[in-house]
Design an enzyme around this catalytic site. Structure first.
Site, PDB file in Angstrom:
ATOM      1  N   HIS B 144       0.991  -1.324  -0.004  1.00  0.00           N
ATOM      2  CA  HIS B 144       0.007   0.020   0.126  1.00  0.00           C
ATOM      3  C   HIS B 144       0.639   1.243   0.134  1.00  0.00           C
ATOM      4  CE1 HIS B 144      -3.683  -2.088   0.430  1.00  0.00           C
ATOM      5  NE2 HIS B 144      -3.320  -2.670   1.479  1.00  0.00           N
TER       6      HIS B 144
HETATM    7 ZN   LIG Z   1      -4.317  -7.080   2.957  1.00  0.00          ZN
END
Ligand SMILES: [Zn+2]
Lengths: 234, 398
Positions: B144
């Site tokens: 992320h």
């Molecule tokens: Zn995840």
């Protein structure tokens, strides 16, 4: 969000004496469906590709000279009672007007002058942006009573969890006396928020809970071993 | 079919990797790596000469994908190390995604995050230099993290750094495969313009789940259009549908892209026990997916396969088994539906605070019953066709 943020400022217009043929050509060339008709800077009417189609001879009426109709001015076919919108109006108003009046576009008029145009697709696009995700976030859906202050209550709880809200909207529930609150919260782990919201007596509809608790013979548990040691109550 | 790797697969590990640790209540817990290693050792699947310690990634290496300002901010945040000020609000770091609920400050944050990146980079180096063909860094997979911002427990994006390293230094075309239940958004956006890197992510739809992206229409931009594939499956998707999507998707990607190397992310939060997601997969997907990826590497990349960890928040019942299976596949150990070693269960049970599965795979009768499974499968099939239409056209016309 205000209309001036989403409207198109460069508007293709015609004058009342522009011919139907020319108007049709403009629509095709610019791939547009509506032409505001202006006298000077003042909006005099609007003509749509649909009005233009209706004006033209149908296949059955071949005997009428098409050329004659192409030469007629748009003023003889345009709509004169145009619904307009102001640059400072909100896109919510525009969406409601387009929907209730069943029209495809709104000329934007300020101080008697045509300053822009918004179409159905402009509005739809900005609504998608408003609801959409421009920050990484998780989705929460909460059912509350349709009474004063519930949005603030839930927002307060989320504030207490120190998590930023990237967007929020409210819509009526199918259940009488209820409404749904949708929050997009900037966290990958919304569990602490959900727990607190539920502690306050609100119902979280999403994430949906399925019962995933499996205590079967496939699991080894400490309790089982302890139970084995305990005398049976029978 | 699969030939044995020329060299033994390598396993990146040191106890220092466990110091990537936010705080006791935080869901991201690298203790799961130690639990996995212990499980593999109990089974005799991890030899001492396979374990390699990670190294620190340098600032220049981090800057392959991260902004200088951001690295500076992480370093500054790392200076705040005493317990009282760690707990305080530090709004000055919020624009960098740091000091938030998800990514709270922790001691030596920069060093710890750079070590996770160094592990993945070292893995990439060992492979491109021909020391081995397969490496696993379970401390990696921090997919992320963005160029200038921490996100979803990820400070630095080890996957992206390793991809950019291999691409720049060796001119290799890299296929990134992301099997985490969350969309691999950080890696996707970093290579969104790049036709030399294909990013493929299967995940729970972003309609509800963090980060909210990973729609089928996200296919890349400019030169990179077509070099990104997203398969957002519906919530409560089960094994059969997940695997059908994954295998068809990967097959189409391979035919179109023909990579020189595969970097795969193995978040294991699509399991029905996982507390952060809403998928309903079982251990079967964690046995099958590595097999499919291994086969892809054998066919297309001469076996070059770098695997990293990722999410996984049921650290006792799910992660050690899932990552254990991955390592078994990497070592060509046949997977069998056998029991876990008693000694491991005895050690871990007191920590687990509940039941522990005693088999490697989940038996069918413990799988949850999902009421609308047929509709979910149908919806996933439609999504898959929509996702693949562009790639299929390209392969068909090429
Ligand atoms: Zn995840």
């Amino acid at each position: 969000m205000q209309i001036e943020e989403v409207m198109k400022r460069k508007v293709i217009t015609v004058s009342p004496d522009t011919t139907i043929g020319e108007a049709r050509r403009l629509c095709q060339e610019h791939r547009i469906r509506h032409l505001p008709v202006v006298e000077g800077e003042r909006l005099a009417g609007i003509i749509s590709d649909r009005d233009l189609r209706d004006a033209l001879p149908s296949v059955i009426q071949k005997e009428i000279e098409a050329d004659e109709i192409y030469e007629l001015p748009v003023s003889s076919f345009m709509k004169k009672d145009v619904i307009t919108i102001h640059p400072l109006d909100c896109i919510d108003d525009a969406a409601l007007t387009l929907y209730t009046a069943k029209i495809g576009c709104l000329p934007v008029v300020s101080q008697g002058k045509l300053v822009g145009i918004v179409t159905e697709s402009d509005i739809l696009h900005s609504l998608v942006e408003l609801m959409g995700v421009d920050q990484p976030s998780s989705y929460l859906k909460i059912e509350v009573d349709d009474t004063t202050g519930r949005l603030a209550d839930v927002a307060q709880i989320i504030k207490g969890c120190h998590v930023n809200v990237s967007n929020v909207y409210v819509y009526p529930s199918k259940k009488k006396g209820k409404k749904n609150l949708i929050f997009r919260v900037q966290t990958i782990d919304p569990r602490p928020i959900i727990e607190r919201i539920e502690q306050h007596g609100f119902r979280v509809i999403w994430p949906e809970k399925l019962d995933f608790k499996h205590r079967t013979a496939h699991d080894r548990t400490e309790e089982k071993e302890q139970n084995d040691d305990e005398p049976s109550s029978l | 079919m699969t030939s044995r790797p020329a060299f033994k697969p390598l396993f990146i590990y040191s106890e220092q990797l466990l110091n990537y640790f936010f705080h006791d209540e935080h869901p991201f817990n690298q203790k799961r790596i130690a639990l996995t290693k212990q499980l593999l050792e109990c089974c005799g699947y991890l030899a001492q000469d396979q374990v390699v310690a990670p190294r620190l990634a340098t600032d220049d290496e981090l800057m392959l994908v991260h902004d200088q300002d951001y690295i500076k901010a992480v370093k500054q945040a790392s200076l705040i190390s005493d317990q009282t000020s760690l707990g305080q609000e530090h709004p000055e770091f919020h624009p960098f995604g740091l000091g938030t609920e998800d990514n709270p400050l922790f001691p030596d944050m920069h060093q710890q995050a750079a070590l996770a990146v160094g592990g993945t980079l070292l893995g990439a180096e060992l492979i491109v230099q021909g020391q081995t063909t397969r490496v696993l860094n379970l401390a990696g997979g921090l997919h992320h993290a963005q160029r200038g911002k921490a996100s979803g427990f990820c400070i630095y994006n080890d996957c992206a750094v390793a991809i950019e390293y291999v691409r720049r230094k060796y001119g290799m075309k890299v296929l990134y495969i992301d099997t985490d239940a969350h969309h691999g958004d950080g890696v996707q956006w970093i290579f969104y313009h790049d036709p030399e890197v294909f990013t493929f992510s299967i995940h729970e739809t972003g309609r509800y789940l963090y980060p909210g992206t990973g729609h089928v229409n996200e296919k890349g931009i400019g030169e990179g259009y077509g070099y990104c594939l997203n398969l957002p499956v519906d919530a409560f998707t089960q094994d059969k549908s997940w695997l059908a999507c994954f295998e068809s998707g990967l097959e189409a990607v391979l035919q179109f892209f023909k990579p020189d190397m595969i970097i795969s992310q193995h978040g294991c939060d699509a399991h029905f026990y996982d507390p952060l997601t809403h998928l309903a997969g079982s251990m079967a997907i964690y046995a099958r997916m590595p097999e499919v990826i291994k086969q892809a590497a054998e066919t297309y990349t001469g076996g070059k396969w770098l695997a990293v960890g990722g999410g996984g928040y049921d650290i006792y019942r799910v992660v050690p088994r899932a990552w254990g299976l991955l390592w078994m596949v990497m070592n060509d150990v046949p997977i069998k539906q056998g029991p876990l070693p008693e000694s491991w269960l005895d050690d871990v049970l007191p920590l687990a605070g509940g039941g522990l599965p005693h088999l490697w795979l989940d038996k069918d009768d413990i799988l949850p019953v999902i009421p609308r499974q047929r509709e979910i499968e149908e919806k996933n099939r439609l999504m898959l066709n929509q996702a693949l239409s562009y790639l299929r056209q390209q392969v068909g016309s090429g």
